[in-house]
Design a protein around this motif. Structure first.
Motif, PDB file in Angstrom:
ATOM      1  N   LEU A 174     -46.590 -40.311  33.493  1.00 54.04           N
ATOM      2  CA  LEU A 174     -46.464 -40.401  32.029  1.00 54.04           C
ATOM      3  C   LEU A 174     -47.737 -39.881  31.349  1.00 54.04           C
ATOM      4  O   LEU A 174     -47.680 -39.117  30.381  1.00 54.04           O
ATOM      5  CB  LEU A 174     -46.182 -41.851  31.613  1.00 54.04           C
ATOM      6  CG  LEU A 174     -45.961 -42.062  30.123  1.00 54.04           C
ATOM      7  CD1 LEU A 174     -44.701 -41.357  29.649  1.00 54.04           C
ATOM      8  CD2 LEU A 174     -45.861 -43.550  29.772  1.00 54.04           C
ATOM      9  N   GLU A 211     -39.458 -40.732  27.030  1.00 55.40           N
ATOM     10  CA  GLU A 211     -39.281 -42.035  26.365  1.00 55.40           C
ATOM     11  C   GLU A 211     -40.267 -43.026  26.958  1.00 55.40           C
ATOM     12  O   GLU A 211     -40.371 -43.144  28.186  1.00 55.40           O
ATOM     13  CB  GLU A 211     -37.864 -42.569  26.601  1.00 55.40           C
ATOM     14  CG  GLU A 211     -36.819 -42.031  25.675  1.00 55.40           C
ATOM     15  CD  GLU A 211     -36.775 -42.732  24.326  1.00 55.40           C
ATOM     16  OE1 GLU A 211     -37.701 -43.505  24.014  1.00 55.40           O
ATOM     17  OE2 GLU A 211     -35.810 -42.481  23.590  1.00 55.40           O
ATOM     18  N   ALA A 212     -41.001 -43.736  26.126  1.00 56.79           N
ATOM     19  CA  ALA A 212     -41.935 -44.749  26.629  1.00 56.79           C
ATOM     20  C   ALA A 212     -41.955 -45.881  25.610  1.00 56.79           C
ATOM     21  O   ALA A 212     -42.953 -46.113  24.939  1.00 56.79           O
ATOM     22  CB  ALA A 212     -43.315 -44.148  26.816  1.00 56.79           C
ATOM     23  N   VAL A 213     -40.822 -46.562  25.535  1.00 53.67           N
ATOM     24  CA  VAL A 213     -40.630 -47.558  24.485  1.00 53.67           C
ATOM     25  C   VAL A 213     -41.711 -48.634  24.508  1.00 53.67           C
ATOM     26  O   VAL A 213     -42.188 -49.081  23.479  1.00 53.67           O
ATOM     27  CB  VAL A 213     -39.208 -48.165  24.616  1.00 53.67           C
ATOM     28  CG1 VAL A 213     -39.024 -49.343  23.699  1.00 53.67           C
ATOM     29  CG2 VAL A 213     -38.163 -47.108  24.315  1.00 53.67           C
ATOM     30  N   CYS A 214     -42.139 -49.051  25.727  1.00 54.45           N
ATOM     31  CA  CYS A 214     -43.122 -50.142  25.806  1.00 54.45           C
ATOM     32  C   CYS A 214     -44.543 -49.604  25.838  1.00 54.45           C
ATOM     33  O   CYS A 214     -45.487 -50.357  26.039  1.00 54.45           O
ATOM     34  CB  CYS A 214     -42.853 -51.007  27.022  1.00 54.45           C
ATOM     35  SG  CYS A 214     -43.160 -50.145  28.567  1.00 54.45           S
ATOM     36  N   GLY A 267     -45.833 -47.624  28.049  1.00 60.66           N
ATOM     37  CA  GLY A 267     -46.357 -47.426  29.396  1.00 60.66           C
ATOM     38  C   GLY A 267     -46.754 -48.713  30.092  1.00 60.66           C
ATOM     39  O   GLY A 267     -47.484 -48.675  31.084  1.00 60.66           O
ATOM     40  N   GLY A 291     -44.680 -50.664  31.580  1.00 60.12           N
ATOM     41  CA  GLY A 291     -43.781 -50.926  32.702  1.00 60.12           C
ATOM     42  C   GLY A 291     -42.735 -51.983  32.431  1.00 60.12           C
ATOM     43  O   GLY A 291     -42.133 -52.517  33.361  1.00 60.12           O
ATOM     44  N   THR A 292     -42.508 -52.308  31.149  1.00 60.98           N
ATOM     45  CA  THR A 292     -41.570 -53.399  30.858  1.00 60.98           C
ATOM     46  C   THR A 292     -40.228 -52.920  30.317  1.00 60.98           C
ATOM     47  O   THR A 292     -39.258 -53.654  30.371  1.00 60.98           O
ATOM     48  CB  THR A 292     -42.191 -54.370  29.838  1.00 60.98           C
ATOM     49  OG1 THR A 292     -42.618 -53.618  28.713  1.00 60.98           O
ATOM     50  CG2 THR A 292     -43.366 -55.115  30.441  1.00 60.98           C
ATOM     51  N   CYS A 293     -40.171 -51.698  29.779  1.00 61.10           N
ATOM     52  CA  CYS A 293     -38.914 -51.295  29.135  1.00 61.10           C
ATOM     53  C   CYS A 293     -37.970 -50.565  30.083  1.00 61.10           C
ATOM     54  O   CYS A 293     -36.768 -50.523  29.863  1.00 61.10           O
ATOM     55  CB  CYS A 293     -39.195 -50.422  27.909  1.00 61.10           C
ATOM     56  SG  CYS A 293     -39.826 -48.791  28.320  1.00 61.10           S
ATOM     57  N   GLY A 294     -38.513 -49.968  31.131  1.00 58.33           N
ATOM     58  CA  GLY A 294     -37.671 -49.252  32.091  1.00 58.33           C
ATOM     59  C   GLY A 294     -37.041 -47.977  31.539  1.00 58.33           C
ATOM     60  O   GLY A 294     -36.099 -47.455  32.114  1.00 58.33           O
ATOM     61  N   LYS A 295     -37.562 -47.466  30.393  1.00 56.58           N
ATOM     62  CA  LYS A 295     -36.915 -46.303  29.771  1.00 56.58           C
ATOM     63  C   LYS A 295     -37.519 -44.969  30.240  1.00 56.58           C
ATOM     64  O   LYS A 295     -37.033 -43.924  29.863  1.00 56.58           O
ATOM     65  CB  LYS A 295     -37.044 -46.354  28.242  1.00 56.58           C
ATOM     66  CG  LYS A 295     -36.550 -47.638  27.614  1.00 56.58           C
ATOM     67  CD  LYS A 295     -35.072 -47.632  27.356  1.00 56.58           C
ATOM     68  CE  LYS A 295     -34.667 -48.923  26.683  1.00 56.58           C
ATOM     69  NZ  LYS A 295     -33.291 -49.275  26.809  1.00 56.58           N
ATOM     70  N   CYS A 296     -38.625 -45.011  30.997  1.00 55.55           N
ATOM     71  CA  CYS A 296     -39.315 -43.757  31.334  1.00 55.55           C
ATOM     72  C   CYS A 296     -38.896 -43.247  32.700  1.00 55.55           C
ATOM     73  O   CYS A 296     -39.677 -42.596  33.390  1.00 55.55           O
ATOM     74  CB  CYS A 296     -40.826 -43.974  31.271  1.00 55.55           C
ATOM     75  SG  CYS A 296     -41.391 -45.203  32.457  1.00 55.55           S
ATOM     76  N   LEU A 343     -40.493 -44.870  37.735  1.00 60.08           N
ATOM     77  CA  LEU A 343     -40.890 -45.048  36.328  1.00 60.08           C
ATOM     78  C   LEU A 343     -42.130 -44.187  36.118  1.00 60.08           C
ATOM     79  O   LEU A 343     -43.130 -44.359  36.835  1.00 60.08           O
ATOM     80  CB  LEU A 343     -41.206 -46.510  36.023  1.00 60.08           C
ATOM     81  CG  LEU A 343     -40.041 -47.507  36.055  1.00 60.08           C
ATOM     82  CD1 LEU A 343     -40.522 -48.882  35.627  1.00 60.08           C
ATOM     83  CD2 LEU A 343     -38.889 -47.049  35.164  1.00 60.08           C
ATOM     84  N   CYS A 365     -44.406 -44.229  34.025  1.00 57.77           N
ATOM     85  CA  CYS A 365     -45.651 -44.912  33.651  1.00 57.77           C
ATOM     86  C   CYS A 365     -46.266 -45.658  34.832  1.00 57.77           C
ATOM     87  O   CYS A 365     -47.365 -46.182  34.732  1.00 57.77           O
ATOM     88  CB  CYS A 365     -45.411 -45.876  32.492  1.00 57.77           C
ATOM     89  SG  CYS A 365     -44.389 -47.281  32.934  1.00 57.77           S
TER      90      CYS A 365
HETATM   91  S1  FES Z   1     -42.800 -46.686  29.493  1.00 56.61           S
HETATM   92 FE1  FES Z   1     -41.783 -48.532  29.528  1.00 56.61          FE
HETATM   93  S2  FES Z   1     -41.409 -48.802  31.603  1.00 56.61           S
HETATM   94 FE2  FES Z   1     -42.465 -46.983  31.555  1.00 56.61          FE
END
Ligand code: FES
Length: 608
Positions: A21, A32-35, A37, A39-44, A74, A76
């Protein structure tokens, strides 16, 4: 170490220890890096091939065994240990966002604070060796009754402007300063840009300052989203000087791109822009100015500055006319910013006799309740759920987002851009939960019912959509065959709980505002729905899930991007600019955190 990003064909050098990332962000590749980076959103999610560091615990939680087999990581979390090929699947690409740029237009009287001053000067002679500036001042005194203040830039332009057209010249005054001296009648048009700097999107409106005409509008995803979707992640990222600088550069870059696009549309140039007004939440304000926002995230959540600020473009720097004025409307508090001032300004809440409520749901939820007598405002960190964060299948309102849902004997949905569904955005989520409640899929406590209960209620198709047990029960919204990339979409019990938290916070905020004002729900005569709420979320669904109390005597008025409308009003009128400042004196901010009554209302408001 080299990393190649597909499908873009971008190659980037990776430093030892950098995550995929981080390398992508440095190379300008959007993932996409909703959180932000963490590691909590799982979107990356990306597919990575090559030597990589071991899977982290977060990755093991977020990725299914099939995904791991397919090479998903992931971005990130995964660290490159050598040359790596990365494929960014469609669902992890940042896509164009459906943007609220069509705000309600408000009738205002033009009262420009950028204006032309035409002057005819007589030429100096040997007998009367009048300096150019004194020549201007004499003419100004004769026609305007007062002398003028010229910037250095205007003074530099004066000698040629005065001699080009036989002494006929036009001065351009911005606020109280003459910033330009121009031969003849002056520039064809006086241009200004009003900005609404949202956490997710930035919209810029190009206006003719003399006629009020809107000449162009364009918008960009706020590039700061690459450092996290919510303001808290941005504040964390701004904790170092480099991080703060990167965030400031990101927002300035997007504003510059918007100015370039808007002016190009009418054959003008960024340097023709003489005035800018910007609104945004307090964090966006601080980041734009390069002010450390750390204190906003820590109790007692104080902002560095609340009053309206006037800057020169060259101070930011923004590449418009160097002496252009940049006005930032005032902030109310750490968590209620100039965007809310824009909403109050354009809704006229502060001037009305009747009791009105304004709700703006963006990344946060801000509310204002009152009238010309008293006005209270508060904020809840409720927004992310409505913008798709913290929801397993959540996404922003972009192509492929389910934005409308209806449930009768089965589930029906609609996506933005008629694309294959990739996720659910805020309006879709509110519809979905409202439909689940009305059809009996959801118990009023928020529990997803067992299939047997639905079969008993004569809803076999809905019963077939329920999978899992207890806390891991889910409703299958989209079959894998219908979803983008062959992925089905489900709404989980946890997602429903997240929405309950978000709506509970907003509802509790409204209840407390009513109580503090000594009013009841019956007293409210008008509700202004701004932002995503006003444009997309169905008021009926919002009422069904109890986001708002029932307000039997109120009319609901969607006011679109009211924050942006407020910025446009202040750009066109000095009186409105002053009204914005007056709002700051009129409004009282209520801090909800730490209030025992908030906790009580919140617990109650969580139920459907
Ligand atoms: S940016 Fe959210 S888990 Fe990687």
């Amino acid at each position: 170490m080299r990393i190649r990003f597909q499908p873009y064909g971008v190659r980037a050098e990776a430093e030892a220890g950098a995550t995929i990332l981080q390398v992508a962000q440095q190379a300008g590749v959007e993932i996409e890096a909703v959180c932000g980076g963490r590691g909590t959103c799982g979107k990356c999610r990306v597919i990575a091939r090559g030597p990589l560091g071991p899977m982290t615990e977060r990755e093991q939680d977020a990725l299914s065994p099939t995904e791991v087999e397919q090479g998903y990581r992931l971005a990130c979390q995964a660290v490159a240990l050598g040359d790596v090929d990365v494929v960014i699947p469609e669902e992890s690409r940042l896509s164009r966002v459906s943007i609220l740029s069509a705000g309600a237009s408000e009738e205002i009287e033009l009262d420009p604070w950028v204006r032309r001053i035409p002057l005819r000067l007589s030429a100096a002679t040997l007998e009367d060796q009048l300096p150019d500036l004194e020549n201007v001042q004499r003419a100004a005194e004769a026609t305007l009754g007062h002398r003028l203040v010229l910037t250095l830039g205007a003074l530099q332009q004066l000698p040629s402007a005065l001699r080009q057209d036989g002494g006929q010249l036009t001065l351009i005054q911005v606020d109280d300063e003459v910033v330009m001296a121009h031969a003849g009648a002056g520039p064809e048009r006086l241009l200004g840009v009003a900005f609404d700097i949202g956490t997710t999107t930035i919209v810029g409106y190009l206006l003719d300052l003399e006629t009020g005409e809107q000449l162009a509008v364009s918008s960009r995803l706020n590039p700061q989203t690459r450092y996290g979707d919510d303001v808290v992640s941005r504040i964390a990222h701004a904790g170092t000087p480099e991080g703060l600088r990167a965030l400031q550069q990101a927002v300035l870059g997007a504003m510059q791109a918007i100015i370039a696009a808007d002016t190009a549309e009418i054959g003008a140039a960024p340097r023709d822009v003489l005035a800018v007004v910007a609104v945004g939440n307090t964090t966006m304000h601080h980041l734009l100015l390069g002010i450390d926002p750390t204190a906003l995230a820590q109790a007692p959540y104080v902002p560095v500055a609340t009053p309206a600020l006037r800057l020169r473009a060259c101070e930011l720097p923004l590449d418009v006319y160097p002496d252009a004025a940049i006005w930032l409307l005032p902030n109310i508090a750490g968590w209620v910013g100039a965007d809310t001032v824009g909403v109050i300004l354009s809704s006229r809440l502060y001037q009305q006799d009747e009791l009105g409520l304004a709700i703006d749901i963006g990344t946060n939820g801000e509310m204002a309740l009152g009238s010309r007598e008293r006005l209270l405002t508060c904020s809840t960190a409720a927004g992310p759920a409505f913008e798709g964060a913290q929801i397993s299948c959540g996404m922003r309102a972009a192509d492929g987002a389910i934005d409308r849902v209806e449930i009768d004997h089965d589930v029906h949905w609609h996506t933005i851009g008629e694309a294959q569904p990739r996720g659910v955005c805020g309006s879709g989520l509110v519809d979905l939960v409202a439909g689940m409640l009305k059809s009996g899929v959801l118990h009023p406590s928020g529990r997803i019912e067992a299939p047997e209960t639905l079969i008993e209620a004569g809803r076999p198709k809905l019963a077939r959509r329920i999978v899992g047990e207890g806390r891991s029960r889910q409703l299958l919204l989209v079959e894998p065959n219908d979803g983008a990339g062959g992925r089905g979409l489900t709404i989980t019990q946890r997602d429903v709980r997240e929405l309950q938290l978000a709506k509970g916070a907003i509802r509790a905020g409204i209840e407390i505002l009513l109580r503090e004002l000594g009013a009841s729900a019956d007293d409210v005569r008008v509700v202004y729905l701004a932002g995503a709420f006003g444009n997309y979320i169905s008021p009926e669904s919002a009422l069904t899930i109890g986001l708002m109390p029932s307000l039997p005597n109120a009319r609901l008025v969607p006011i679109g991007n009211a924050a942006g409308t407020g910025a446009r009003m202040a750009l066109l009128s000095r009186a409105e600019l002053e009204n914005a400042t007056r709002i700051l004196e009129h409004v009282r901010y209520l801090e909800l955190s730490g209030r025992p009554d908030f906790q009580a209302h919140f617990a109650e408001a969580m139920l459907f």
